[in-house]
Every structure is written in structure tokens, then in C-alpha cells.
Write an enzyme that holds these catalytic residues in place. Sequence first.
Site, PDB file in Angstrom:
ATOM      1  N   SER A   3     -24.331  -2.742 -34.689  1.00 12.85           N
ATOM      2  CA  SER A   3     -23.957  -1.408 -35.155  1.00 12.85           C
ATOM      3  C   SER A   3     -23.218  -1.483 -36.496  1.00 12.85           C
ATOM      4  O   SER A   3     -23.793  -1.923 -37.491  1.00 12.85           O
ATOM      5  CB  SER A   3     -23.130  -0.705 -34.078  1.00 12.85           C
ATOM      6  OG  SER A   3     -23.051   0.679 -34.295  1.00 12.85           O
ATOM      7  N   MET A   4     -21.948  -1.085 -36.559  1.00 14.88           N
ATOM      8  CA  MET A   4     -21.199  -1.193 -37.810  1.00 14.88           C
ATOM      9  C   MET A   4     -21.192  -2.622 -38.328  1.00 14.88           C
ATOM     10  O   MET A   4     -21.310  -2.875 -39.537  1.00 14.88           O
ATOM     11  CB  MET A   4     -19.766  -0.701 -37.621  1.00 14.88           C
ATOM     12  CG  MET A   4     -18.923  -0.753 -38.886  1.00 14.88           C
ATOM     13  SD  MET A   4     -17.162  -0.430 -38.600  1.00 14.88           S
ATOM     14  CE  MET A   4     -16.655  -2.013 -37.869  1.00 14.88           C
TER      15      MET A   4
END
Length: 292
Positions: free
Chosen positions: A105-106
Site C-alpha cells: 500500500s503506502m
Amino acid sequence: MVNILNKKNEFSLNINGMTMAGVAYGNDRDLPVLALHGWLDNAASFELLASKLTTRKVIAVDFIGHGKSSHRPVNSPYYIWDNVTDIYLAMQCLGLTKVDIIGHSMGASVAMLFAACFPQHVGKLFLIEGLAPLDYPASELPQLMAKSIRQHVKSRVKTNKGYANLQAMVDARANGRFPVSSEAAKLLVERGSKVLCDEFYWSSDSALLLPSINRMSKVQVDAFLQSVEAKVYVYLANEGIDTGKWQEYFKQIKQVEISTFDGNHHLHMQELGAVSIANAVNTLFSTQTSLV
């Protein structure tokens, strides 16, 4: 080089006067893989996957503001590109000149930005349910910046919600927007909680919840994607986040291979997802003896 022992070992690094904490899994004799977690998660999110990556030592860090790492100074915003600087410094502390990176994700977005900036320091990219920072129409950026500034000025950083006990935190995390097992939630809670006045709180900086003041346009994101020299392996979940916009992003990457497995956004924290990712990665690594 930080001395990382076999099996599982906690460590901490001095990053511009802040502490970046982390945990390493595996054997020092194996080549390292740097693991970057998602927003509001921490290094423990890779414990299940690390147990199945039999061919590599996994070095997972807590981003600044997360887990056991320091928070940024009060009133200092959290920008995704600051994480790129932190990883650059962390690699120096760890004695890593070139490394494969796994990001979720991030953390996947940070890995991509880092690979675009420093292609000589990255072997392969393994990106789980993530690829690039969110982009926004350039014409909307001034209004978005103004809105974010007003929210930053208006908001006082508050302590995160308190829980009566650790089990309450585990239950809340297990049943979040992207559910994870109780075992996975327990790992995140144990690494990412603190006790204040007999209540339990997330240790992550509540300032992470404020909107970013500076954002990127698609042209900017495309420029980074086009600069990535590493081979990129993207692992998506069939019940994960909407990746419609990513189809255009995939076209910007020189070398990309996309796989989809059963699971949700936290694919690597689910048994079947972790096995699927580990099998794919172990197969690639089985004959690799160096990063060159």
C-alpha cells in the site's frame, strides 16, 4: 552494518535525530529484502509473510510516526516523499548499497518513488496492493491545498482513541475497513500500542490522519513511474482496493508483471495470500545468489 541475528531481531536506527525502529526476520547469511508497511500499520505486518520467505532475510522498518519509531516534530506535516529520504538514510545505516524491496500500500508507493530516484540502489520491487501515490487533477491542486491548510490550522493534534484493554484494540483492528485475522491484528497491536492512564492507545502519530497539504498530479506520478529501472512485480487482491486507475500506470513502467490472488487489501497478512506471494517470490529468488 547493523548486527541482525538469525530468526527475529529488533533494531533501531538514528535517522536525522529520530529513531526508526524495525525488526529483522531470517538468517544473516541470506540476501536482505527491505519491507515497507502501509499507512497506520507497522513492521509486524510482514511477520507472516517473512515466515514463508525461506530464501531471504526480511528487514522490516516502522516508518517515522508509526509503530515503535519516533514521531515527526509537532506541526511538521507527514509527506510521502519524506519517507523516501528516511529510507535512503536507513539503507546507509544498515550498510545496504542495493536491495530488493517489498512494499504494501503506502509502502509500495514509497518503494516506487525510491526506486525512481535511486535506481542504482534497487534490485527488484515487489508491490502488494500498491503502486504509486494518489494523483489529483492539476487544476484542483490550489483548492485542495487551501482546504488542507485550513484543516491543519483548525485541527489540534489529538490523542488517538483509547481502549480498555489490548483485546479491544485487537478486535477493532481485526474488524476494520480491510479485515485481518485476530492473529494478524494482535501482531499489529502489540507493536503499535502504548498505555496511558490505564488505557491502551495506538502509538502512531495522530497527525498522520491530517490531509496532505502538497499532492501530486498524474503527470508527476507518471514521471516517477517512467524512471523506475527495476523489474516490478505487483501482487493484487481480488477483494482489494479499486485499481482501475492503475491500468494506465502499468503502461508507464518499463518492466512489470502483475498477479492477482485471493484476499483483501492486507493480502500479505492472510494465510492464503502470504503463501501465494511467498511462492512467487521464492521461485524468483531460488536461483539468485546476488543482487547484480
